[in-house]
Structure formats: C-alpha cells, structure tokens
Design a protein around this motif. Structure first.
Motif, PDB file in Angstrom:
ATOM      1  N   PHE A  42     -32.649  -1.857  82.142  1.00 45.71           N
ATOM      2  CA  PHE A  42     -33.137  -1.865  80.763  1.00 45.71           C
ATOM      3  C   PHE A  42     -34.273  -2.870  80.578  1.00 45.71           C
ATOM      4  CE2 PHE A  42     -33.000  -2.416  76.153  1.00 45.71           C
ATOM      5  CZ  PHE A  42     -32.932  -1.088  75.757  1.00 45.71           C
ATOM      6  N   THR A  43     -34.315  -3.912  81.386  1.00 45.31           N
ATOM      7  CA  THR A  43     -35.412  -4.874  81.305  1.00 45.31           C
ATOM      8  C   THR A  43     -36.762  -4.201  81.528  1.00 45.31           C
ATOM      9  OG1 THR A  43     -35.001  -5.399  83.619  1.00 45.31           O
ATOM     10  CG2 THR A  43     -34.058  -6.887  81.990  1.00 45.31           C
ATOM     11  N   SER A  44     -36.771  -3.038  82.173  1.00 47.89           N
ATOM     12  CA  SER A  44     -38.016  -2.314  82.462  1.00 47.89           C
ATOM     13  C   SER A  44     -38.318  -1.236  81.426  1.00 47.89           C
ATOM     14  CB  SER A  44     -37.934  -1.679  83.859  1.00 47.89           C
ATOM     15  OG  SER A  44     -37.758  -2.668  84.851  1.00 47.89           O
ATOM     16  N   LEU A  45     -37.664  -1.281  80.274  1.00 46.89           N
ATOM     17  CA  LEU A  45     -37.880  -0.256  79.249  1.00 46.89           C
ATOM     18  C   LEU A  45     -39.354  -0.082  78.925  1.00 46.89           C
ATOM     19  CD1 LEU A  45     -36.791   1.688  77.027  1.00 46.89           C
ATOM     20  CD2 LEU A  45     -36.639  -0.325  75.524  1.00 46.89           C
ATOM     21  N   GLY A  46     -40.074  -1.193  78.820  1.00 45.98           N
ATOM     22  CA  GLY A  46     -41.478  -1.128  78.436  1.00 45.98           C
ATOM     23  C   GLY A  46     -42.346  -0.317  79.379  1.00 45.98           C
ATOM     24  N   GLU A  47     -41.925  -0.177  80.642  1.00 46.38           N
ATOM     25  CA  GLU A  47     -42.705   0.609  81.600  1.00 46.38           C
ATOM     26  C   GLU A  47     -42.669   2.098  81.273  1.00 46.38           C
ATOM     27  OE1 GLU A  47     -41.340  -0.274  85.518  1.00 46.38           O
ATOM     28  OE2 GLU A  47     -41.542  -2.451  85.255  1.00 46.38           O
ATOM     29  N   HIS A  48     -41.761   2.496  80.413  1.00 43.40           N
ATOM     30  CA  HIS A  48     -41.605   3.907  80.072  1.00 43.40           C
ATOM     31  C   HIS A  48     -42.006   4.193  78.630  1.00 43.40           C
ATOM     32  CE1 HIS A  48     -39.626   4.477  83.935  1.00 43.40           C
ATOM     33  NE2 HIS A  48     -39.063   3.310  83.687  1.00 43.40           N
ATOM     34  N   LEU A  49     -42.596   3.184  77.979  1.00 46.50           N
ATOM     35  CA  LEU A  49     -43.148   3.346  76.644  1.00 46.50           C
ATOM     36  C   LEU A  49     -44.653   3.145  76.707  1.00 46.50           C
ATOM     37  CD1 LEU A  49     -40.481   1.300  74.621  1.00 46.50           C
ATOM     38  CD2 LEU A  49     -40.548   3.779  75.026  1.00 46.50           C
ATOM     39  N   ARG A  50     -45.344   3.586  75.650  1.00 50.38           N
ATOM     40  CA  ARG A  50     -46.795   3.476  75.605  1.00 50.38           C
ATOM     41  C   ARG A  50     -47.204   2.602  74.426  1.00 50.38           C
ATOM     42  NH1 ARG A  50     -47.124   9.938  75.091  1.00 50.38           N
ATOM     43  NH2 ARG A  50     -46.272  10.541  77.136  1.00 50.38           N
ATOM     44  N   PRO A  51     -48.328   1.894  74.535  1.00 47.00           N
ATOM     45  CA  PRO A  51     -48.857   1.225  73.344  1.00 47.00           C
ATOM     46  C   PRO A  51     -49.032   2.246  72.212  1.00 47.00           C
ATOM     47  CG  PRO A  51     -50.047   0.522  75.289  1.00 47.00           C
ATOM     48  CD  PRO A  51     -49.167   1.669  75.722  1.00 47.00           C
ATOM     49  N   GLY A  52     -48.532   1.894  71.049  1.00 48.79           N
ATOM     50  CA  GLY A  52     -48.586   2.817  69.921  1.00 48.79           C
ATOM     51  C   GLY A  52     -47.317   3.602  69.699  1.00 48.79           C
ATOM     52  N   ASP A  53     -46.387   3.584  70.658  1.00 45.47           N
ATOM     53  CA  ASP A  53     -45.066   4.168  70.410  1.00 45.47           C
ATOM     54  C   ASP A  53     -44.322   3.301  69.394  1.00 45.47           C
ATOM     55  OD1 ASP A  53     -45.360   6.292  72.148  1.00 45.47           O
ATOM     56  OD2 ASP A  53     -44.228   5.374  73.789  1.00 45.47           O
ATOM     57  N   LEU A  54     -43.423   3.927  68.664  1.00 42.25           N
ATOM     58  CA  LEU A  54     -42.648   3.233  67.629  1.00 42.25           C
ATOM     59  C   LEU A  54     -41.165   3.312  67.955  1.00 42.25           C
ATOM     60  CD1 LEU A  54     -42.321   1.873  64.817  1.00 42.25           C
ATOM     61  CD2 LEU A  54     -42.264   4.191  63.843  1.00 42.25           C
ATOM     62  N   LEU A  55     -40.525   2.164  68.078  1.00 40.18           N
ATOM     63  CA  LEU A  55     -39.072   2.083  68.168  1.00 40.18           C
ATOM     64  C   LEU A  55     -38.519   1.862  66.769  1.00 40.18           C
ATOM     65  CD1 LEU A  55     -38.576  -0.284  71.259  1.00 40.18           C
ATOM     66  CD2 LEU A  55     -38.161   2.186  71.185  1.00 40.18           C
ATOM     67  N   ALA A 230     -43.665   5.383  56.357  1.00 39.24           N
ATOM     68  CA  ALA A 230     -45.126   5.450  56.450  1.00 39.24           C
ATOM     69  C   ALA A 230     -45.610   5.132  57.858  1.00 39.24           C
ATOM     70  CB  ALA A 230     -45.750   4.495  55.437  1.00 39.24           C
ATOM     71  N   LEU A 231     -45.009   4.128  58.491  1.00 39.24           N
ATOM     72  CA  LEU A 231     -45.415   3.758  59.844  1.00 39.24           C
ATOM     73  C   LEU A 231     -45.108   4.874  60.834  1.00 39.24           C
ATOM     74  CD1 LEU A 231     -46.600   1.679  61.745  1.00 39.24           C
ATOM     75  CD2 LEU A 231     -44.332   0.605  61.907  1.00 39.24           C
ATOM     76  N   ALA A 232     -43.931   5.494  60.709  1.00 45.79           N
ATOM     77  CA  ALA A 232     -43.587   6.603  61.597  1.00 45.79           C
ATOM     78  C   ALA A 232     -44.570   7.762  61.430  1.00 45.79           C
ATOM     79  CB  ALA A 232     -42.166   7.066  61.331  1.00 45.79           C
ATOM     80  N   SER A 233     -44.921   8.071  60.198  1.00 42.21           N
ATOM     81  CA  SER A 233     -45.881   9.151  59.958  1.00 42.21           C
ATOM     82  C   SER A 233     -47.238   8.805  60.555  1.00 42.21           C
ATOM     83  CB  SER A 233     -46.012   9.410  58.457  1.00 42.21           C
ATOM     84  OG  SER A 233     -44.785   9.853  57.912  1.00 42.21           O
ATOM     85  N   ARG A 238     -51.339   9.632  65.024  1.00 47.78           N
ATOM     86  CA  ARG A 238     -52.213   9.057  66.047  1.00 47.78           C
ATOM     87  C   ARG A 238     -51.805   9.461  67.456  1.00 47.78           C
ATOM     88  NH1 ARG A 238     -56.593   5.889  64.158  1.00 47.78           N
ATOM     89  NH2 ARG A 238     -56.298   4.489  65.940  1.00 47.78           N
ATOM     90  N   GLY A 239     -50.802  10.334  67.581  1.00 47.57           N
ATOM     91  CA  GLY A 239     -50.386  10.785  68.893  1.00 47.57           C
ATOM     92  C   GLY A 239     -49.330   9.932  69.555  1.00 47.57           C
ATOM     93  N   GLY A 240     -48.805   8.939  68.844  1.00 50.95           N
ATOM     94  CA  GLY A 240     -47.725   8.117  69.390  1.00 50.95           C
ATOM     95  C   GLY A 240     -46.386   8.811  69.233  1.00 50.95           C
ATOM     96  N   ARG A 241     -45.384   8.245  69.876  1.00 47.92           N
ATOM     97  CA  ARG A 241     -44.040   8.815  69.833  1.00 47.92           C
ATOM     98  C   ARG A 241     -43.127   7.959  68.960  1.00 47.92           C
ATOM     99  NH1 ARG A 241     -43.041   9.193  76.241  1.00 47.92           N
ATOM    100  NH2 ARG A 241     -43.659   7.015  75.947  1.00 47.92           N
ATOM    101  N   SER A 330     -29.521   5.278  78.235  1.00 46.47           N
ATOM    102  CA  SER A 330     -30.518   6.278  78.630  1.00 46.47           C
ATOM    103  C   SER A 330     -31.672   6.276  77.628  1.00 46.47           C
ATOM    104  CB  SER A 330     -29.892   7.665  78.706  1.00 46.47           C
ATOM    105  OG  SER A 330     -29.415   8.080  77.432  1.00 46.47           O
ATOM    106  N   LEU A 331     -32.838   6.690  78.124  1.00 41.27           N
ATOM    107  CA  LEU A 331     -33.996   6.964  77.277  1.00 41.27           C
ATOM    108  C   LEU A 331     -34.325   8.431  77.492  1.00 41.27           C
ATOM    109  CD1 LEU A 331     -36.509   6.337  75.535  1.00 41.27           C
ATOM    110  CD2 LEU A 331     -37.644   5.553  77.630  1.00 41.27           C
ATOM    111  N   LEU A 332     -34.133   9.236  76.472  1.00 38.21           N
ATOM    112  CA  LEU A 332     -34.361  10.674  76.555  1.00 38.21           C
ATOM    113  C   LEU A 332     -35.618  11.000  75.753  1.00 38.21           C
ATOM    114  CD1 LEU A 332     -30.692  11.871  75.936  1.00 38.21           C
ATOM    115  CD2 LEU A 332     -31.791  11.338  78.122  1.00 38.21           C
ATOM    116  N   LEU A 333     -36.578  11.642  76.413  1.00 40.92           N
ATOM    117  CA  LEU A 333     -37.883  11.905  75.813  1.00 40.92           C
ATOM    118  C   LEU A 333     -38.171  13.396  75.762  1.00 40.92           C
ATOM    119  CD1 LEU A 333     -39.843   9.132  77.702  1.00 40.92           C
ATOM    120  CD2 LEU A 333     -39.165   9.066  75.293  1.00 40.92           C
ATOM    121  N   ARG A 334     -38.671  13.842  74.638  1.00 41.78           N
ATOM    122  CA  ARG A 334     -39.069  15.245  74.497  1.00 41.78           C
ATOM    123  C   ARG A 334     -40.355  15.517  75.267  1.00 41.78           C
ATOM    124  NH1 ARG A 334     -40.036  16.900  68.493  1.00 41.78           N
ATOM    125  NH2 ARG A 334     -37.828  16.348  68.408  1.00 41.78           N
ATOM    126  N   HIS A 335     -41.255  14.509  75.337  1.00 43.78           N
ATOM    127  CA  HIS A 335     -42.519  14.661  76.058  1.00 43.78           C
ATOM    128  C   HIS A 335     -43.025  13.299  76.501  1.00 43.78           C
ATOM    129  CE1 HIS A 335     -44.703  13.281  72.452  1.00 43.78           C
ATOM    130  NE2 HIS A 335     -43.882  14.047  71.759  1.00 43.78           N
TER     131      HIS A 335
END
Length: 335
Positions: A42-55, A230-233, A238-241, A330-335
């Motif tokens: 889990f310490t490596s979670l950031g390697e599977h996220l992108r700048p601009g993704d929203l948790l 508003a932030l999620a929208s 902008r193409g983030g997840r 787990s991190l489950l991603l649609r795309h």
C-alpha cells in the motif's frame, strides 16, 4: 452477481497489521484494471495514481457500538447500527454463534446500570435480524461508557477503539469501521498530495454488516459537501479519475449523482449499485477484500466491471491476501 470465489478460512485477518509487525500502510495492495493485475504494498499506492486524480475519503469515525445486554437472564450482545430520525435506533441482537432471529415486538432487554432497550418492530417486515428499538438513555453516552468495537468470530480477541479509526475520522457515527481507509497514514497522504493527487471529504455513517446471503445494504446517513461535488466534477472534466476510498465513499458519491451530474447532497441513501445502476461518477475504488456473496461485490462490479473484479479476487486468493477490516487492500480501476 457475477463474481465467484471460495475463501479459505485462514485468509481472514485475525488482528491489526501492527500486531503482525507491520505499519498500517505496509499491508499488501492488489491493483486490478482492464490492463491486468499487479501486486505491491500500500505504500506504493501513488505509483498507480496520476497527478490530477481525486481520492474521495469518508470522514466518519467508528463507534464502540457493541454493548453487553441481558435477555431473560441470558447474556447477549447488542450491536447499535444507526440512529433514526425519531430517536429510535436500528439494532441487532447477537450471540457467539451469530445473529439472534427470535426477537419479539415489545421485548425488553437490560443494559448496563439501569438502562434498558425495547424492541419496537423489525426494520424490514418479515425479516428478523435488524430491529427498530427504543433506548431508555442517550445512546452516545451509553456507548462511550460501556461499548466496545464490533468484531466477529475471525477476530478472536478485543482491540482498542483506536485500531478501528482511520486517519480521516472526524465525526463519530459508524457502527463498523470504514476500513478501506485504514492503511492511509499522514506520511502517505502527504506524499500523494505533493505528487499532485487530490483528496476531498464526504461523510457516510456505516451500519452493521449484512451477513445474510443476498441481503441488500441498509439505508445509511450521508453528506456530500458542495466543494467535494464541484471538485469531482472538475476532475472528470479535465480527464482525471475520481477514486472512492471504500464502498462507503462510492455509495455516497453515487447517491449525489443524477445522470452524471454531481451536486451537494445529504440525508438517507438506500442506493444499491449493481447491474441495474452502474457507477456514473466513480472511476475506481480503494477497497478491502469482501466475503463471497457479500452485496459489496455488486458495487465493485458496478465501478470496475465484473471481469476486473473476478480477476482481482482470483488473484487475491491465489496469492493469499488477507480479508476483512484488518486485511489487505485492492485498487480496482475502470480505466
């Protein structure tokens, strides 16, 4: 439900990872998407996220919601699930072997001190597990004085309430821990934010688990702030997840979405995500591992797709991940 797997009993996490010599964020992380399955920590979670993704995280705190009671001089346990608008509570009666299904309207149970609880009516006509009940004292004070965290048979000993709180817990109200967020630490969140990952809060107070096969989730109280909506929208535009941290966050976000239009919302939600209602705004989910036949699996399919979830669970069993609130993630991603 499409996802099918067999869960060996020894894969149920019986203690917090700290008791196994790990920090919270050192549990294992399984990442699954249409591109495949990846195993990491889990310490490596950031390697599977992108700048601009929203948790999107749930700020609900866990209550010490299990209280000893006496029923005709027999000791049992009452799980306090959810306060209702009329002041009554949703409760579940438990014995060591599981839920007690023989409650009767008007039945009175003795609690600590001079407190008592009276069963009023089943929450669902014809069902016997969850009851609406009147309590003779203020329940928050009762829980603070005599309650303890809810735990099930796969956790053989008691652990402090602090072990059932997440880094985001601010407002007590969940009968059971919103456990997907448990592996997050302040240090990990700091790394994610400095790498450009966004974080936004919402609130959903969880009820008790649904142990009966095919039992749908109960209604739960939630709040999605306008700033989070508003932030999620904006992220999606902008193409983030938008990635929900837990099934609770996913349910709350989707409850605030109407045909993809996400707005501030609060109140009660009885939304059940699944084949008839796929996710509209949630693109991925950080989640613990759920038992076979759990209704949460339908929610995961609604977010990431049945094929991704099936492959994830097959891999988790094969690689001997640990299940439940103290287990792996787990991190489950649609795309």
């Amino acid at each position: 439900m499409n996802v099918r797997f067999d869960l060996p009993a020894e894969l149920s996490a019986s203690a917090p990872p700290e008791a196994r010599g790990l920090t919270r964020d050192q549990v294992r992380l399984l990442v699954a998407s249409p591109a495949g399955v990846h195993h990491t920590a889990f310490t490596s979670l950031g390697e599977h996220l992108r700048p601009g993704d929203l948790l999107v995280v749930n700020t609900s705190g866990t209550l010490p919601a299990a209280v000893d009671a006496r029923r005709a001089d027999r000791p049992i346990v009452v799980h306090f699930a959810t306060p209702l608008d009329d002041g009554s509570w949703v409760v579940e009666l438990r014995a060591p072997g599981g839920p007690l299904l023989d409650g009767r309207p008007g039945e009175r149970l003795s609690l600590a001190g001079d407190a008592s609880l009276t069963l009023l009516a089943p929450m669902v006509p014809g069902a016997a597990r969850l009851w609406r009940a009147a309590v003779s004292v203020e329940v928050p004070e009762l829980l603070a004085a005599t309650g303890r965290p809810i735990r099930y048979g796969y956790v053989p000993r008691a652990w402090p309430l602090a072990d059932y709180q997440t880094a985001f817990a601010r407002e007590p109200g969940s009968a059971e821990m919103p456990s997907a967020a448990r592996p997050f630490t302040a240090e990990l969140v700091t790394r994610l934010v400095t790498d450009g990952v966004l974080v936004a809060p919402l609130l959903l107070h969880t009820g008790v688990s649904s142990p009966e096969a095919a039992e749908p989730p109960q209604a739960e109280r939630f709040r999605v702030p306008g700033t989070t909506a508003a932030l999620a929208s904006w992220v999606r535009s902008r193409g983030g997840r938008v990635i929900a941290v837990g099934t609770t966050a996913a349910r709350a976000l989707e409850s605030a979405a109407s045909e993809g239009d996400l707005r501030a919302a609060e109140g009660w939600t009885d939304l059940v995500l699944g084949p008839d209602r796929p996710a509209r705004v949630v693109d991925g989910i950080v989640t613990g591992l759920h038992a076979p036949e759990a209704s949460h699996l339908l929610l995961l399919e609604a977010v990431a797709g049945a094929e991704v979830v099936q492959r994830a669970y097959e891999a988790a069993v094969a690689e001997r991940y640990l299940w439940h609130e103290f287990g792996d993630v787990s991190l489950l991603l649609r795309h």
